[in-house]
Write a protein that holds these residues in place. Structure first.
Motif, short mmCIF file in Angstrom:
data_model
loop_
_atom_site.label_atom_id
_atom_site.label_comp_id
_atom_site.label_asym_id
_atom_site.label_seq_id
_atom_site.Cartn_x
_atom_site.Cartn_y
_atom_site.Cartn_z
N ALA A 72 29.95 36.39 5.03
CA ALA A 72 29.38 37.25 3.99
C ALA A 72 29.97 38.65 4.11
O ALA A 72 30.43 39.06 5.17
CB ALA A 72 27.85 37.32 4.11
N GLU A 73 29.91 39.37 2.99
CA GLU A 73 30.44 40.73 2.94
C GLU A 73 29.54 41.56 2.03
O GLU A 73 28.81 41.03 1.21
CB GLU A 73 31.88 40.72 2.43
N ALA A 74 29.62 42.87 2.23
CA ALA A 74 28.83 43.78 1.39
C ALA A 74 29.54 45.13 1.37
O ALA A 74 30.35 45.44 2.25
CB ALA A 74 27.42 43.93 1.94
N TYR A 75 29.20 45.94 0.36
CA TYR A 75 29.79 47.28 0.24
C TYR A 75 28.74 48.26 -0.22
O TYR A 75 27.97 47.98 -1.15
CB TYR A 75 30.94 47.25 -0.78
N ASP B 139 27.84 54.42 -1.78
CA ASP B 139 27.35 55.76 -1.46
C ASP B 139 27.90 56.27 -0.13
O ASP B 139 28.18 57.46 0.02
CB ASP B 139 25.81 55.79 -1.42
N THR B 140 28.05 55.37 0.84
CA THR B 140 28.58 55.76 2.15
C THR B 140 30.01 55.27 2.36
O THR B 140 30.58 55.52 3.42
CB THR B 140 27.69 55.20 3.29
N GLU B 141 30.56 54.57 1.36
CA GLU B 141 31.90 53.99 1.44
C GLU B 141 32.06 53.15 2.71
O GLU B 141 33.00 53.31 3.48
CB GLU B 141 32.99 55.07 1.33
N THR B 142 31.10 52.24 2.90
CA THR B 142 31.08 51.39 4.08
C THR B 142 31.13 49.92 3.67
O THR B 142 30.39 49.48 2.80
CB THR B 142 29.80 51.64 4.90
N ILE B 143 32.03 49.18 4.32
CA ILE B 143 32.12 47.73 4.16
C ILE B 143 31.37 47.09 5.31
O ILE B 143 31.51 47.50 6.46
CB ILE B 143 33.59 47.27 4.15
N TYR B 144 30.57 46.08 4.99
CA TYR B 144 29.84 45.32 6.00
C TYR B 144 30.35 43.89 5.99
O TYR B 144 30.62 43.33 4.92
CB TYR B 144 28.34 45.31 5.69
N VAL B 145 30.49 43.31 7.18
CA VAL B 145 31.01 41.95 7.31
C VAL B 145 30.09 41.17 8.24
O VAL B 145 29.68 41.68 9.29
CB VAL B 145 32.45 41.98 7.88
N VAL C 47 26.95 37.87 13.94
CA VAL C 47 27.21 39.28 14.23
C VAL C 47 27.63 39.97 12.94
O VAL C 47 28.44 39.45 12.17
CB VAL C 47 28.29 39.44 15.32
N GLU C 48 27.07 41.17 12.71
CA GLU C 48 27.43 41.97 11.54
C GLU C 48 28.15 43.23 12.01
O GLU C 48 27.76 43.83 13.01
CB GLU C 48 26.18 42.33 10.75
N TRP C 49 29.19 43.61 11.29
CA TRP C 49 30.02 44.75 11.65
C TRP C 49 30.17 45.65 10.44
O TRP C 49 30.14 45.19 9.31
CB TRP C 49 31.40 44.23 12.07
N TRP C 50 30.29 46.96 10.67
CA TRP C 50 30.51 47.91 9.58
C TRP C 50 31.86 48.60 9.77
O TRP C 50 32.34 48.75 10.89
CB TRP C 50 29.39 48.95 9.49
N TYR C 51 32.45 48.97 8.64
CA TYR C 51 33.72 49.70 8.61
C TYR C 51 33.55 50.86 7.65
O TYR C 51 33.30 50.65 6.46
CB TYR C 51 34.86 48.79 8.15
N ALA C 52 33.66 52.09 8.16
CA ALA C 52 33.44 53.30 7.36
C ALA C 52 34.76 53.83 6.79
O ALA C 52 35.84 53.33 7.11
CB ALA C 52 32.74 54.35 8.21
#
Length: 73
Positions: free
Chosen positions: A15-18, A21-27, A33-38
């Protein structure tokens, strides 16, 4: 609240999300496990989530070089 989008056809992520507002990708990975990329402006999200894009290769090539960490979702 994160709005997750299921990813089919990928063995690397489920799964993925964006958050624009914070320009963050979530995977979310298969092990849960979930990870964020700013520092991901909209064009990075569009490239990452485009049909046919290898999510795993994009993470290795682009996202791993951005601020990132484990998401305590």
């Amino acid at each position: 609240m994160i709005e997750w989008i299921s990813v089919s056809g990928s063995i690397r992520i489920v799964a993925e999300a964006y958050d624009p507002d914070t320009e963050t990708i979530y995977v979310r990975f298969p092990n849960g496990v979930e990870w964020w990329y700013a520092a991901c402006p909209p064009h990075v999200w569009e490239e990452f989530s485009s049909p046919g894009q290898s999510r795993g290769q994009y993470i290795a090539r682009v996202l791993n070089f951005k601020p990132n960490g484990r998401h305590a979702g």
